[in-house]
Design an enzyme around this catalytic site. Sequence first.
Site, mmCIF file in Angstrom:
data_model
loop_
_atom_site.group_PDB
_atom_site.id
_atom_site.type_symbol
_atom_site.label_atom_id
_atom_site.label_comp_id
_atom_site.label_asym_id
_atom_site.label_seq_id
_atom_site.Cartn_x
_atom_site.Cartn_y
_atom_site.Cartn_z
ATOM 1 N N THR A 183 53.845 -76.905 77.160
ATOM 2 C CA THR A 183 52.821 -76.860 76.126
ATOM 3 C C THR A 183 52.383 -75.174 75.989
ATOM 4 O O THR A 183 52.408 -74.638 77.033
ATOM 5 C CB THR A 183 51.670 -77.618 76.561
ATOM 6 O OG1 THR A 183 52.213 -79.071 76.177
ATOM 7 C CG2 THR A 183 50.599 -77.487 75.661
ATOM 8 N N ARG A 211 53.604 -91.676 70.807
ATOM 9 C CA ARG A 211 52.740 -91.336 71.802
ATOM 10 C C ARG A 211 52.134 -89.881 71.681
ATOM 11 O O ARG A 211 52.762 -89.031 71.103
ATOM 12 C CB ARG A 211 53.665 -91.089 73.012
ATOM 13 C CG ARG A 211 52.912 -90.734 74.387
ATOM 14 C CD ARG A 211 53.160 -89.039 74.678
ATOM 15 N NE ARG A 211 52.724 -88.670 75.771
ATOM 16 C CZ ARG A 211 52.512 -87.503 76.020
ATOM 17 N NH1 ARG A 211 52.605 -86.360 75.190
ATOM 18 N NH2 ARG A 211 51.644 -87.061 77.127
ATOM 19 N N GLY A 213 49.622 -86.905 73.475
ATOM 20 C CA GLY A 213 48.917 -86.280 74.638
ATOM 21 C C GLY A 213 47.555 -85.873 74.494
ATOM 22 O O GLY A 213 46.998 -86.140 73.473
ATOM 23 N N ASP A 214 47.234 -84.975 75.494
ATOM 24 C CA ASP A 214 45.854 -84.584 75.633
ATOM 25 C C ASP A 214 45.665 -83.193 74.634
ATOM 26 O O ASP A 214 44.671 -83.073 74.207
ATOM 27 C CB ASP A 214 45.617 -84.090 76.785
ATOM 28 C CG ASP A 214 46.525 -83.115 77.408
ATOM 29 O OD1 ASP A 214 47.903 -83.169 77.501
ATOM 30 O OD2 ASP A 214 45.997 -81.875 77.776
ATOM 31 N N THR A 234 47.296 -77.433 79.935
ATOM 32 C CA THR A 234 48.618 -78.104 79.907
ATOM 33 C C THR A 234 49.056 -78.783 81.143
ATOM 34 O O THR A 234 48.424 -78.705 82.326
ATOM 35 C CB THR A 234 49.456 -76.874 79.824
ATOM 36 O OG1 THR A 234 50.938 -77.398 80.082
ATOM 37 C CG2 THR A 234 49.304 -75.825 81.200
ATOM 38 N N GLY A 235 49.575 -80.102 81.069
ATOM 39 C CA GLY A 235 49.925 -80.926 82.237
ATOM 40 C C GLY A 235 50.320 -82.247 81.628
ATOM 41 O O GLY A 235 50.426 -82.481 80.396
ATOM 42 N N GLY A 237 49.553 -85.256 80.154
ATOM 43 C CA GLY A 237 48.450 -85.326 79.071
ATOM 44 C C GLY A 237 47.716 -86.772 79.400
ATOM 45 O O GLY A 237 46.551 -86.775 79.233
HETATM 46 N N1 ASP Z 1 50.038 -81.784 78.001
HETATM 47 C C1 ASP Z 1 51.171 -82.052 77.231
HETATM 48 C C2 ASP Z 1 51.228 -83.481 76.679
HETATM 49 O O1 ASP Z 1 50.893 -84.327 77.354
HETATM 50 C C3 ASP Z 1 52.364 -81.721 77.810
HETATM 51 C C4 ASP Z 1 52.388 -80.185 78.316
HETATM 52 O O2 ASP Z 1 51.344 -79.728 78.765
HETATM 53 O O3 ASP Z 1 53.559 -79.848 78.434
HETATM 54 O O4 ASP Z 1 51.606 -83.847 75.623
#
Ligand code: ASP
Length: 318
Positions: A183, A211, A213-214, A234-235, A237
């Site tokens: 991300t 789906r 994410g965050d 980022t992480g 989610g």
């Molecule tokens: N946070 C993002 C998600 O869960 C993924 C990412 O940070 O690469 O969609």
Amino acid sequence: MQRISLAIHGGAGTILKTDITPELEKAYLQGLQDALTAGYALLEQGGSATDAVTLTVEILENNILFNAGCGAVFTKDGTHEMDAAIMSGKDLSAGAVAGVSNIRNPVALATAIMRNSDHVFLSGKGAYDFAMNQGIATAPEDYFFSQFRYDQWMQIRNSDTYALDHSKESELIVEVKDKKFGTVGAAACDGEGNIAAATSTGGMTNKKYGRIGDTPMIGAGTYANNNTCAISCTGHGELFIRAVAAYDVSCLMEYKGLSLEAAMNEVVNNKLVKILGEGGMVGVDAAGNVALIFNSEGMYRGAKSSDGTSFVRIYKEE
Ligand code: ASP
């Protein structure tokens, strides 16, 4: 004098020097540097924090190495569904978009939602219709194609698993320990002391059921408030949503008086770690302080500030 600052990320995770060729490492660092240089130049010219984070994230979206815009991961159906958000700390205005396809720069659509609609969060076909109404640039499916992400998807497309982007096959299953996230995001403080954050992602490989994410959720992956901080995460989610990670940093600053760095450290290295929420975040405050914190092996990241700070980095030990 007001300090101007920009902090960026291109994803966090198990990013080890031993896994990356020198050529690829150079390309990642160059991609980060290009975005940082352009976004900071806009701030130096008197541009607003919201314009700077939009531009910076667009440049990262246009780079095939990162999981956002061009180079976004594949869904279970072999498509690309992207999420993005932006928030302005000056007036708490925000725009977010989830599950959009064929939008060249999802962050540009989020910014248009923030500026030109009565809404904050649009999804799917409705978001696409709004984009058409706003003259937002589109691109055919093959614009988003990258061989690397395609190969990853091929490895798990017939399974029920979904995976974080650009991991090796042995790392693809979401339950396994080693994960990478691509991300992109930025947080900026401009010459008037206004701050903003923006984040953009393709989400997770082989994702299904729409789906999300965050990243596009205000307060989870993206948040900004001039009184406290601007944060882009980022992480994994699902865990960042459950931790309401970005807003939690703001709350620790507002209600407990923590500094930007202390608040980010508490959320990333304590709260998220306790629920196995791997990843990181970048942030700024209205004084132009910058922090980049992660609990994973590495995070593609960079920062530049009028106090002389200027770097792009990947690994933890740097
Ligand atoms: N946070 C993002 C998600 O869960 C993924 C990412 O940070 O690469 O969609």
